[in-house]
Structures are given as C-alpha cells and as structure tokens.
Design a protein around this motif. Structure first.
Motif, PDB file in Angstrom:
ATOM      1  N   ALA A  33      73.560  98.160  10.706  1.00 24.35           N
ATOM      2  CA  ALA A  33      74.129  99.100   9.730  1.00 24.35           C
ATOM      3  C   ALA A  33      73.044  99.524   8.749  1.00 24.35           C
ATOM      4  CB  ALA A  33      75.274  98.434   8.985  1.00 24.35           C
ATOM      5  N   GLU A  34      73.286 100.625   8.097  1.00 28.63           N
ATOM      6  CA  GLU A  34      72.337 101.122   7.097  1.00 28.63           C
ATOM      7  C   GLU A  34      72.478 100.278   5.830  1.00 28.63           C
ATOM      8  OE1 GLU A  34      70.350 104.038   7.177  1.00 28.63           O
ATOM      9  OE2 GLU A  34      70.780 104.384   9.282  1.00 28.63           O
ATOM     10  N   THR A  35      71.525  99.376   5.586  1.00 28.33           N
ATOM     11  CA  THR A  35      71.551  98.569   4.369  1.00 28.33           C
ATOM     12  C   THR A  35      70.162  98.576   3.750  1.00 28.33           C
ATOM     13  OG1 THR A  35      71.070  96.545   5.605  1.00 28.33           O
ATOM     14  CG2 THR A  35      73.383  97.034   5.176  1.00 28.33           C
ATOM     15  N   ASP A  36      70.106  98.161   2.499  1.00 24.94           N
ATOM     16  CA  ASP A  36      68.814  98.123   1.834  1.00 24.94           C
ATOM     17  C   ASP A  36      68.028  96.883   2.258  1.00 24.94           C
ATOM     18  OD1 ASP A  36      69.778  95.956   0.303  1.00 24.94           O
ATOM     19  OD2 ASP A  36      70.476  97.285  -1.265  1.00 24.94           O
ATOM     20  N   ASP A  37      66.766  96.818   1.852  1.00 28.82           N
ATOM     21  CA  ASP A  37      65.886  95.725   2.266  1.00 28.82           C
ATOM     22  C   ASP A  37      66.381  94.368   1.788  1.00 28.82           C
ATOM     23  OD1 ASP A  37      64.221  97.404   3.651  1.00 28.82           O
ATOM     24  OD2 ASP A  37      62.772  97.637   2.015  1.00 28.82           O
ATOM     25  N   MET A  38      66.980  94.318   0.605  1.00 30.05           N
ATOM     26  CA  MET A  38      67.449  93.040   0.070  1.00 30.05           C
ATOM     27  C   MET A  38      68.607  92.484   0.900  1.00 30.05           C
ATOM     28  SD  MET A  38      68.829  92.195  -3.718  1.00 30.05           S
ATOM     29  CE  MET A  38      67.829  90.995  -4.532  1.00 30.05           C
ATOM     30  N   LYS A  39      69.558  93.343   1.250  1.00 27.49           N
ATOM     31  CA  LYS A  39      70.692  92.903   2.075  1.00 27.49           C
ATOM     32  C   LYS A  39      70.213  92.509   3.465  1.00 27.49           C
ATOM     33  CE  LYS A  39      74.248  95.500  -0.336  1.00 27.49           C
ATOM     34  NZ  LYS A  39      75.165  96.635  -0.278  1.00 27.49           N
ATOM     35  N   ARG A  40      69.272  93.243   4.002  1.00 26.34           N
ATOM     36  CA  ARG A  40      68.711  92.931   5.317  1.00 26.34           C
ATOM     37  C   ARG A  40      68.063  91.548   5.283  1.00 26.34           C
ATOM     38  NH1 ARG A  40      63.747  93.195   7.739  1.00 26.34           N
ATOM     39  NH2 ARG A  40      63.732  93.668   9.954  1.00 26.34           N
ATOM     40  N   HIS A  41      67.259  91.294   4.247  1.00 27.69           N
ATOM     41  CA  HIS A  41      66.597  89.994   4.100  1.00 27.69           C
ATOM     42  C   HIS A  41      67.629  88.879   3.960  1.00 27.69           C
ATOM     43  CE1 HIS A  41      64.818  86.621   1.913  1.00 27.69           C
ATOM     44  NE2 HIS A  41      63.733  86.890   2.626  1.00 27.69           N
ATOM     45  N   ILE A  47      71.338  83.891   8.626  1.00 23.73           N
ATOM     46  CA  ILE A  47      71.333  83.523  10.047  1.00 23.73           C
ATOM     47  C   ILE A  47      70.377  82.358  10.288  1.00 23.73           C
ATOM     48  CG2 ILE A  47      70.681  84.311  12.360  1.00 23.73           C
ATOM     49  CD1 ILE A  47      71.717  87.103  11.505  1.00 23.73           C
ATOM     50  N   LEU A  48      69.187  82.422   9.732  1.00 28.23           N
ATOM     51  CA  LEU A  48      68.218  81.342   9.913  1.00 28.23           C
ATOM     52  C   LEU A  48      68.741  80.030   9.327  1.00 28.23           C
ATOM     53  CD1 LEU A  48      64.925  83.261   9.099  1.00 28.23           C
ATOM     54  CD2 LEU A  48      65.683  82.464  11.348  1.00 28.23           C
ATOM     55  N   ASP A  49      69.415  80.091   8.187  1.00 24.58           N
ATOM     56  CA  ASP A  49      69.944  78.882   7.557  1.00 24.58           C
ATOM     57  C   ASP A  49      71.096  78.283   8.350  1.00 24.58           C
ATOM     58  OD1 ASP A  49      68.147  79.205   5.496  1.00 24.58           O
ATOM     59  OD2 ASP A  49      69.616  80.073   4.108  1.00 24.58           O
ATOM     60  N   THR A  70      62.351  81.321   4.303  1.00 25.62           N
ATOM     61  CA  THR A  70      62.202  79.876   4.239  1.00 25.62           C
ATOM     62  C   THR A  70      63.062  79.264   5.332  1.00 25.62           C
ATOM     63  OG1 THR A  70      64.006  79.710   2.637  1.00 25.62           O
ATOM     64  CG2 THR A  70      61.773  79.871   1.760  1.00 25.62           C
ATOM     65  N   THR A  71      62.471  78.371   6.108  1.00 26.51           N
ATOM     66  CA  THR A  71      63.207  77.729   7.188  1.00 26.51           C
ATOM     67  C   THR A  71      62.831  76.260   7.270  1.00 26.51           C
ATOM     68  OG1 THR A  71      61.501  78.262   8.807  1.00 26.51           O
ATOM     69  CG2 THR A  71      63.310  79.827   8.590  1.00 26.51           C
ATOM     70  N   VAL A  72      63.771  75.479   7.755  1.00 22.63           N
ATOM     71  CA  VAL A  72      63.522  74.059   7.982  1.00 22.63           C
ATOM     72  C   VAL A  72      62.774  73.892   9.296  1.00 22.63           C
ATOM     73  CG1 VAL A  72      64.642  71.829   8.381  1.00 22.63           C
ATOM     74  CG2 VAL A  72      65.587  73.421   6.705  1.00 22.63           C
ATOM     75  N   ASN A  73      63.145  74.694  10.266  1.00 21.90           N
ATOM     76  CA  ASN A  73      62.551  74.608  11.600  1.00 21.90           C
ATOM     77  C   ASN A  73      61.415  75.609  11.756  1.00 21.90           C
ATOM     78  OD1 ASN A  73      64.544  72.711  12.518  1.00 21.90           O
ATOM     79  ND2 ASN A  73      65.979  74.419  12.606  1.00 21.90           N
ATOM     80  N   GLN A  74      60.556  75.326  12.698  1.00 23.95           N
ATOM     81  CA  GLN A  74      59.446  76.237  13.003  1.00 23.95           C
ATOM     82  C   GLN A  74      59.987  77.486  13.683  1.00 23.95           C
ATOM     83  OE1 GLN A  74      56.531  74.530  15.619  1.00 23.95           O
ATOM     84  NE2 GLN A  74      55.433  76.435  15.852  1.00 23.95           N
ATOM     85  N   ILE A  75      59.425  78.624  13.338  1.00 22.17           N
ATOM     86  CA  ILE A  75      59.817  79.892  13.955  1.00 22.17           C
ATOM     87  C   ILE A  75      58.724  80.324  14.917  1.00 22.17           C
ATOM     88  CG2 ILE A  75      60.291  82.330  13.549  1.00 22.17           C
ATOM     89  CD1 ILE A  75      61.347  81.638  10.831  1.00 22.17           C
ATOM     90  N   ASN A  76      59.111  80.622  16.125  1.00 24.05           N
ATOM     91  CA  ASN A  76      58.188  81.151  17.118  1.00 24.05           C
ATOM     92  C   ASN A  76      58.454  82.649  17.231  1.00 24.05           C
ATOM     93  OD1 ASN A  76      56.424  81.553  19.218  1.00 24.05           O
ATOM     94  ND2 ASN A  76      57.787  80.729  20.770  1.00 24.05           N
ATOM     95  N   VAL A  77      57.571  83.450  16.696  1.00 26.06           N
ATOM     96  CA  VAL A  77      57.746  84.895  16.686  1.00 26.06           C
ATOM     97  C   VAL A  77      56.996  85.503  17.864  1.00 26.06           C
ATOM     98  CG1 VAL A  77      57.355  87.027  15.411  1.00 26.06           C
ATOM     99  CG2 VAL A  77      57.997  84.950  14.183  1.00 26.06           C
ATOM    100  N   ILE A  78      57.699  86.289  18.646  1.00 27.27           N
ATOM    101  CA  ILE A  78      57.091  87.017  19.761  1.00 27.27           C
ATOM    102  C   ILE A  78      57.180  88.497  19.419  1.00 27.27           C
ATOM    103  CG2 ILE A  78      57.222  87.565  22.216  1.00 27.27           C
ATOM    104  CD1 ILE A  78      58.627  84.803  22.571  1.00 27.27           C
TER     105      ILE A  78
END
Length: 106
Positions: A33-41, A47-49, A70-78
């Motif tokens: 949906a069309e949302t601003d950067d803050m809502k997107r973040h 979701i990550l939490d 900020t995450t507890v687990n490691q993120i693997n970004v592809i």
C-alpha cells in the motif's frame, strides 16, 4: 492489518500447539500500500520482531537496508540486481524451459 492478524494467529498456534511443525513464513512485499517511510519501517520492524524469532522468515522488499533495523537474529540479505523481467540467466532459462512451459500450460 492482514500482517498483524496472520502473525497473531501464528503466535497463538505456537502457544496452544507447541509440537506443531514450524513452516517458513513468507511475506512478499508486505508494504504494497502507499505509505510513508516511517510506516513502512515500522511494519518491517514488526515483522522482524514477531516472525523472526521462530523458524525461517523470508521477506521480499524493495530497498531493504538491514542496518536500519534491530533484530535478535542474524539477517541474510540477498540482493537481486538482475535486469527487470530477467530473473533467470539465459543458461538456466534454456535448461528449465520445458519445466517452465509445463507449469504455464497447467
């Protein structure tokens, strides 16, 4: 709202059926949906939490920058940096063309 609902159901399932299989959770562009950067973040952080503490989480998002979360687990970004509409290279396309055609004709 759909993301929050789904994650709440998943959390309840774990609470009341701890022996159930943890399947990977997949979110394909949850912020469509069309949302601003803050809502997107905030949505991606939620979701990550909530989904990132259990099994595998697969999240597709355009412009995702892991250092902003900020995450507890490691993120693997592809990062996919292929040309638009060219997810497969020519060799892989030729190799799997018949299978692709079978799926498309089904």
């Amino acid at each position: 709202a759909t993301v929050v609902w789904y994650l709440a159901l998943t959390k309840m399932r774990k609470q009341f059926n701890a022996e159930a299989i943890d399947f990977p959770i997949v979110f394909d562009s949850p912020n469509n949906a069309e949302t601003d950067d803050m809502k997107r973040h905030d949505l991606l952080q939620y979701i990550l939490d909530e989904a990132g503490s259990g099994g595998q989480l697969i999240l597709s998002s355009i412009g995702f920058e892991p250092n902003k979360f900020t995450t507890v687990n490691q993120i693997n970004v592809i990062i996919l940096d292929n040309e638009k509409y060219h997810l497969l290279d020519e060799e892989a396309y030729d190799q799997y063309y018949s299978l692709l055609k079978e799926f498309c004709d089904a």
